[in-house]
Design a protein around this motif. Structure first.
Motif, PDB file in Angstrom:
ATOM      1  N   HIS A 101       5.675  11.440   9.967  1.00 24.51           N
ATOM      2  CA  HIS A 101       6.158  12.225   8.830  1.00 24.51           C
ATOM      3  C   HIS A 101       7.662  12.097   8.635  1.00 24.51           C
ATOM      4  CE1 HIS A 101       7.540  16.101   7.020  1.00 24.51           C
ATOM      5  NE2 HIS A 101       6.546  15.856   6.202  1.00 24.51           N
ATOM      6  N   GLU A 128      -0.682  23.874   0.672  1.00 22.47           N
ATOM      7  CA  GLU A 128       0.396  23.727  -0.315  1.00 22.47           C
ATOM      8  C   GLU A 128       1.767  23.548   0.316  1.00 22.47           C
ATOM      9  OE1 GLU A 128      -0.028  23.072  -3.523  1.00 22.47           O
ATOM     10  OE2 GLU A 128      -2.085  22.998  -2.792  1.00 22.47           O
ATOM     11  N   ALA A 132      -2.628  15.552   2.636  1.00 27.08           N
ATOM     12  CA  ALA A 132      -3.593  15.284   1.565  1.00 27.08           C
ATOM     13  C   ALA A 132      -3.348  13.915   0.943  1.00 27.08           C
ATOM     14  CB  ALA A 132      -3.494  16.382   0.505  1.00 27.08           C
ATOM     15  N   ARG A 133      -2.087  13.517   0.875  1.00 28.64           N
ATOM     16  CA  ARG A 133      -1.722  12.256   0.233  1.00 28.64           C
ATOM     17  C   ARG A 133      -1.899  11.066   1.181  1.00 28.64           C
ATOM     18  NH1 ARG A 133       3.013  14.184  -1.363  1.00 28.64           N
ATOM     19  NH2 ARG A 133       4.134  13.150   0.315  1.00 28.64           N
ATOM     20  N   ASN A 134      -1.503  11.235   2.433  1.00 23.64           N
ATOM     21  CA  ASN A 134      -1.403  10.090   3.355  1.00 23.64           C
ATOM     22  C   ASN A 134      -2.360  10.131   4.531  1.00 23.64           C
ATOM     23  OD1 ASN A 134       1.278   8.936   2.247  1.00 23.64           O
ATOM     24  ND2 ASN A 134       1.771  11.073   2.635  1.00 23.64           N
ATOM     25  N   ARG A 160       0.706  18.927   1.906  1.00 31.54           N
ATOM     26  CA  ARG A 160       0.632  17.950   0.810  1.00 31.54           C
ATOM     27  C   ARG A 160       0.762  16.517   1.333  1.00 31.54           C
ATOM     28  NH1 ARG A 160       4.119  21.702  -1.802  1.00 31.54           N
ATOM     29  NH2 ARG A 160       5.795  20.178  -1.689  1.00 31.54           N
ATOM     30  N   PHE A 161       1.612  16.330   2.344  1.00 33.96           N
ATOM     31  CA  PHE A 161       1.730  15.006   2.971  1.00 33.96           C
ATOM     32  C   PHE A 161       0.378  14.557   3.523  1.00 33.96           C
ATOM     33  CE2 PHE A 161       2.196  12.353   6.713  1.00 33.96           C
ATOM     34  CZ  PHE A 161       3.117  11.407   6.341  1.00 33.96           C
ATOM     35  N   ARG A 163       0.828  -1.216   0.000  1.00 31.99           N
ATOM     36  CA  ARG A 163       0.000   0.000   0.000  1.00 31.99           C
ATOM     37  C   ARG A 163       0.860   1.263   0.000  1.00 31.99           C
ATOM     38  NH1 ARG A 163      -2.881  -1.714   4.155  1.00 31.99           N
ATOM     39  NH2 ARG A 163      -1.728  -0.456   5.632  1.00 31.99           N
ATOM     40  N   ASN A 164       1.943   1.267   0.783  1.00 27.16           N
ATOM     41  CA  ASN A 164       2.686   2.509   1.036  1.00 27.16           C
ATOM     42  C   ASN A 164       4.107   2.519   0.508  1.00 27.16           C
ATOM     43  OD1 ASN A 164       0.686   3.758   3.094  1.00 27.16           O
ATOM     44  ND2 ASN A 164       1.075   1.713   3.908  1.00 27.16           N
TER      45      ASN A 164
END
Lengths: 136, 136
Positions: free
Chosen positions: B77, B62, B70-72, B67-68, A71-72
């Motif tokens: 992190h 942004e 929104a993606r994950n 963005r991290f 998945r990642n």
């Protein structure tokens, strides 16, 4: 209370090439290697001060770490906090409304006692408590 | 060499509800809060023995952490290793063939000096080196 970060668990496709990074380039000391059948992984521990890095290679694609990788891709898989009385810490988390994956501690790597909390209750972070074996 | 895990950076939608977990339920001590404009985050540090947890809330969608998320979704992190001589550690990593995002240290949270390595060279793990300010 939690005493420190015990380790960060990192999912890798294969342990040996990952050791070129963590052991050779990052100069961490490889201290343990174990196949943990119950969790479907081959795992190593590297020392870093009082903390560790745990590299996890799935034994097969259907194991939890195997599905995580599909998945990642490779990367951070979980964080583990070291405690000295895991039963009372689990009881405290339960009382705080945190759902546990493991209601009772089970045997983890290197004879430790471990339990995971459900990531839905810990901000998307798979969170483990670890009470090390007495000789570690 | 690296001395210890300095912190694990955790991306959150909003810091205050996340503190209910890390400060209240996990009983970590909140020791610092800062807006790091250059990295596009509001950040807090919580103490955990000699380690820290860093919670990161993006200042806007942004930013890298925006963005991290929104993606994950929220989760781990990056991992930061504490060093006492960041220039020599960066030189050592470069010599080992690890590409750096920051060629020179820059100022990070709480007056520390920090630099990130490129995750393509660190097994998909965004990896930071941190040399704390002398009073921390």
């Amino acid at each position: 209370m939690f005493d420190r970060i015990d380790h960060v668990g990192i999912a890798v496709e294969a342990i040996d090439p990952a050791l070129a990074l963590y052991e050779a380039s990052f100069e961490m000391k490889l201290v343990h290697r174990e196949t943990v059948e119950e969790q479907g992984v081959e795992a190593v521990l590297l020392d870093l001060g009082e903390n560790h890095i745990e590299l996890l290679q799935p034994l097969d694609a259907e194991s939890p770490v195997g599905r995580f990788l599909a998945r990642n891709g490779p990367g951070m898989h979980h964080i583990a906090y070291q405690v000295s009385d895991i039963e009372s810490e689990l009881e405290r988390l339960r009382a705080a409304g945190i759902e546990l994956i493991d209601q009772q501690p089970r045997i983890g790597i290197r004879g430790s006692r471990v339990a995971f909390a459900h990531p839905k209750y810990t901000g998307g972070v798979l969170t483990e408590l670890v009470q090390p074996a007495e000789d570690h």
